[in-house]
Design a protein around this motif. Structure first.
Motif, PDB file in Angstrom:
ATOM      1  N   GLU A  83       0.825  -1.065   0.001  1.00 44.57           N
ATOM      2  CA  GLU A  83      -0.124   0.012  -0.076  1.00 44.57           C
ATOM      3  C   GLU A  83       0.899   1.295  -0.051  1.00 44.57           C
ATOM      4  OE1 GLU A  83      -3.322   2.139   2.903  1.00 44.57           O
ATOM      5  OE2 GLU A  83      -3.112   0.116   3.184  1.00 44.57           O
ATOM      6  N   GLY A  84       2.021   1.240   0.728  1.00 42.47           N
ATOM      7  CA  GLY A  84       2.999   2.327   0.835  1.00 42.47           C
ATOM      8  C   GLY A  84       3.406   2.493  -0.536  1.00 42.47           C
ATOM      9  N   GLU A  85       3.850   1.547  -1.288  1.00 38.63           N
ATOM     10  CA  GLU A  85       4.444   1.769  -2.626  1.00 38.63           C
ATOM     11  C   GLU A  85       3.400   2.271  -3.621  1.00 38.63           C
ATOM     12  OE1 GLU A  85       6.920  -1.564  -4.387  1.00 38.63           O
ATOM     13  OE2 GLU A  85       7.694  -1.852  -2.238  1.00 38.63           O
ATOM     14  N   GLU A  86       2.285   1.565  -3.354  1.00 34.24           N
ATOM     15  CA  GLU A  86       1.302   2.328  -4.445  1.00 34.24           C
ATOM     16  C   GLU A  86       0.930   3.876  -3.858  1.00 34.24           C
ATOM     17  OE1 GLU A  86      -2.438   0.129  -3.934  1.00 34.24           O
ATOM     18  OE2 GLU A  86      -1.472  -1.661  -4.398  1.00 34.24           O
ATOM     19  N   GLY A  87       0.828   4.185  -2.727  1.00 37.88           N
ATOM     20  CA  GLY A  87       1.012   5.522  -2.405  1.00 37.88           C
ATOM     21  C   GLY A  87       2.100   6.413  -2.947  1.00 37.88           C
ATOM     22  N   LEU A  88       3.310   5.885  -2.794  1.00 37.09           N
ATOM     23  CA  LEU A  88       4.380   6.735  -3.309  1.00 37.09           C
ATOM     24  C   LEU A  88       4.207   6.943  -4.873  1.00 37.09           C
ATOM     25  CD1 LEU A  88       7.316   7.904  -2.747  1.00 37.09           C
ATOM     26  CD2 LEU A  88       8.291   5.694  -2.999  1.00 37.09           C
ATOM     27  N   ASN A  89       3.725   6.012  -5.524  1.00 40.16           N
ATOM     28  CA  ASN A  89       3.646   6.147  -6.971  1.00 40.16           C
ATOM     29  C   ASN A  89       2.578   7.195  -7.120  1.00 40.16           C
ATOM     30  OD1 ASN A  89       5.594   3.969  -7.674  1.00 40.16           O
ATOM     31  ND2 ASN A  89       3.796   2.533  -7.897  1.00 40.16           N
ATOM     32  N   ILE A  90       1.561   7.463  -6.515  1.00 39.42           N
ATOM     33  CA  ILE A  90       0.860   8.467  -6.618  1.00 39.42           C
ATOM     34  C   ILE A  90       1.275   9.978  -6.166  1.00 39.42           C
ATOM     35  CG2 ILE A  90      -1.505   9.537  -5.591  1.00 39.42           C
ATOM     36  CD1 ILE A  90      -2.449   6.705  -5.320  1.00 39.42           C
ATOM     37  N   LEU A  91       2.051   9.993  -5.112  1.00 37.53           N
ATOM     38  CA  LEU A  91       2.731  11.000  -4.502  1.00 37.53           C
ATOM     39  C   LEU A  91       3.819  11.323  -5.771  1.00 37.53           C
ATOM     40  CD1 LEU A  91       3.243  10.453  -0.670  1.00 37.53           C
ATOM     41  CD2 LEU A  91       1.518  11.806  -1.989  1.00 37.53           C
ATOM     42  N   ASP A  92       4.648  10.179  -6.153  1.00 38.43           N
ATOM     43  CA  ASP A  92       5.510  10.916  -7.288  1.00 38.43           C
ATOM     44  C   ASP A  92       4.779  11.564  -8.461  1.00 38.43           C
ATOM     45  OD1 ASP A  92       7.969   9.881  -6.164  1.00 38.43           O
ATOM     46  OD2 ASP A  92       7.596   7.844  -7.239  1.00 38.43           O
ATOM     47  N   GLN A  93       3.794  11.055  -9.054  1.00 43.34           N
ATOM     48  CA  GLN A  93       3.009  11.764 -10.008  1.00 43.34           C
ATOM     49  C   GLN A  93       2.452  13.138  -9.336  1.00 43.34           C
ATOM     50  OE1 GLN A  93      -0.527   9.062 -10.588  1.00 43.34           O
ATOM     51  NE2 GLN A  93       0.973   7.868 -11.851  1.00 43.34           N
ATOM     52  N   SER A  94       2.030  13.083  -8.107  1.00 39.93           N
ATOM     53  CA  SER A  94       1.598  14.556  -7.761  1.00 39.93           C
ATOM     54  C   SER A  94       2.778  15.545  -7.666  1.00 39.93           C
ATOM     55  CB  SER A  94       1.178  14.426  -6.355  1.00 39.93           C
ATOM     56  OG  SER A  94      -0.110  13.867  -6.386  1.00 39.93           O
ATOM     57  N   TRP A  95       3.944  15.122  -7.187  1.00 37.76           N
ATOM     58  CA  TRP A  95       5.337  15.910  -7.060  1.00 37.76           C
ATOM     59  C   TRP A  95       5.655  16.348  -8.390  1.00 37.76           C
ATOM     60  CZ3 TRP A  95       7.907  18.973  -4.438  1.00 37.76           C
ATOM     61  CH2 TRP A  95       9.020  19.343  -4.668  1.00 37.76           C
ATOM     62  N   ASN A  96       5.627  15.574  -9.433  1.00 36.59           N
ATOM     63  CA  ASN A  96       6.132  15.933 -10.908  1.00 36.59           C
ATOM     64  C   ASN A  96       5.009  16.789 -11.301  1.00 36.59           C
ATOM     65  OD1 ASN A  96       8.385  14.100 -11.126  1.00 36.59           O
ATOM     66  ND2 ASN A  96       7.078  12.492 -11.645  1.00 36.59           N
ATOM     67  N   GLU A  97       3.803  16.984 -11.173  1.00 39.97           N
ATOM     68  CA  GLU A  97       2.974  18.036 -11.524  1.00 39.97           C
ATOM     69  C   GLU A  97       3.251  19.086 -10.954  1.00 39.97           C
ATOM     70  OE1 GLU A  97      -0.992  16.163 -10.714  1.00 39.97           O
ATOM     71  OE2 GLU A  97      -0.702  14.715 -12.107  1.00 39.97           O
ATOM     72  N   ILE A  98       3.358  19.306  -9.345  1.00 35.98           N
ATOM     73  CA  ILE A  98       3.772  20.414  -8.698  1.00 35.98           C
ATOM     74  C   ILE A  98       4.933  20.913  -9.074  1.00 35.98           C
ATOM     75  CG2 ILE A  98       4.344  21.263  -6.506  1.00 35.98           C
ATOM     76  CD1 ILE A  98       2.392  19.074  -5.236  1.00 35.98           C
ATOM     77  N   ALA A  99       5.952  20.393  -9.513  1.00 30.44           N
ATOM     78  CA  ALA A  99       7.617  20.348  -9.973  1.00 30.44           C
ATOM     79  C   ALA A  99       7.104  21.253 -11.249  1.00 30.44           C
ATOM     80  CB  ALA A  99       8.191  19.401  -9.830  1.00 30.44           C
TER      81      ALA A  99
END
Length: 112
Positions: A83-99
């Motif tokens: 679940e943490g790995e799935e969450g990290l993938n979502i956060l990666d996408q969000s970080w890339n959008e924000i950056a």
């Protein structure tokens, strides 16, 4: 404007993501996490880290196991759950959008 407060809030918001990034590579114990964050210029105190690790474990993002240490008592090594790995993938996408958004805004106003 209280830039110190804004910076602190930005770091606080990113801390969970940064911890998850570190744990994607390998399991770590708390002091190792603190040291790796320090090397990346993110200063975190134990009093901040331990409650966050406990909350992430309670939320099913992290798990831990005790491992013997040659330098003292056994250590609690944290790692990501599936679940943490799935969450990290979502956060990666969000970080890339924000950056990307911030970089575009920098370009618009002429900042590097």
């Amino acid at each position: 404007m209280n830039t110190d407060n804004t910076k602190a809030q930005m770091r606080k918001g990113l801390l969970e993501y940064c911890i998850m990034l570190l744990l994607k590579r390998r399991a770590c114990y708390a002091n190792d996490i603190i040291e790796q964050l320090r090397e990346a210029d993110m200063i975190v105190m134990e009093g901040t880290l331990y409650p966050l690790l406990n909350r992430l474990k309670k939320d099913g993002i992290l798990k831990y196991e005790w491992q013997e240490s040659t330098a003292g008592p056994p250590r609690k090594y944290y790692s990501l759950t599936s679940e943490g790995e799935e969450g990290l993938n979502i956060l990666d996408q969000s970080w890339n959008e924000i950056a990307n958004t911030v970089n575009k805004l920098h370009s618009i106003v002429g900042l590097p």
